[in-house]
Design an enzyme around this catalytic site. Structure first.
Site: not given
Ligand code: THU
Length: 160
Positions: A61, A63, A72, A74, A111, A114
């Site tokens: 991920n 941010e 994310c 994925e 999520c 994704c």
């Molecule tokens: N996140 C992911 O990278 N994948 C997921 O399946 C769930 C959430 C990340 C998004 C964000 O950067 C952090 O986790 C918190 O939500």
């Protein structure tokens, strides 16, 4: 009125019980999680995909101070994999997460956004992917693809 039942098969096992192929992919996802850029949530996610050409591609991920601009693990991974190897189907995907306390004991699930992208990838290559969700205590394996995690999904069939 008629009722339909939608069911999902998930295999649950410990890390030591994973096949060596699954373990390799899970380890790549765990390493990728450790390299994520997650200064705002402190929640690091890593993903690894095995492609039909044998390549393993990882991502995590990313941010952003403008929160929705982040992405994310994925989707970062799948978009990168498809950008580099547009002709290679995705055979399997592993996902792992960690926070300030270390690796999570239970697996995290992708999520909704994704899952939708995973569905598109399956459709693009006409191949269901094996999904391995890592947790330090137990792992979930979904053998028959993302539809198990996205029942009643919307895909390009509806656009025809
Ligand atoms: N996140 C992911 O990278 N994948 C997921 O399946 C769930 C959430 C990340 C998004 C964000 O950067 C952090 O986790 C918190 O939500």
């Amino acid at each position: 009125m008629r009722e339909i039942e939608l069911s999902t098969k998930v295999k649950v096992c410990r890390y030591e019980e994973l096949s060596s192929d699954d373990r390799t992919l899970v380890d790549a996802a765990r390493e990728a999680a450790a390299r994520s850029y997650a200064p705002y949530s402190g929640f690091s996610v890593g993903a690894a995909v095995r492609l039909a050409n044998g390549e393993v591609v990882t991502g995590n991920n990313q941010e952003n101070a403008a929160y929705p601009s982040g992405l994310c693990a994925e989707r970062t991974t799948l978009f990168w994999a498809n950008a580099q190897y547009p002709d290679a189907a995705v055979e399997a995907m592993a996902i792992a997460a960690r926070n300030a306390n270390g690796e999570l004991p239970v697996p995290i699930s992708p999520c909704g956004a994704c899952r939708q992208v995973m569905l598109e990838v399956e459709k693009r290559y006409n191949r269901a992917m094996r999904i391995i969700l890592y947790g330090a205590r137990e792992n979930y394996i979904i053998e028959d693809g993302i539809k198990a995690l996205l029942p009643l999904c919307f895909d390009a069939d509806f656009l025809e």
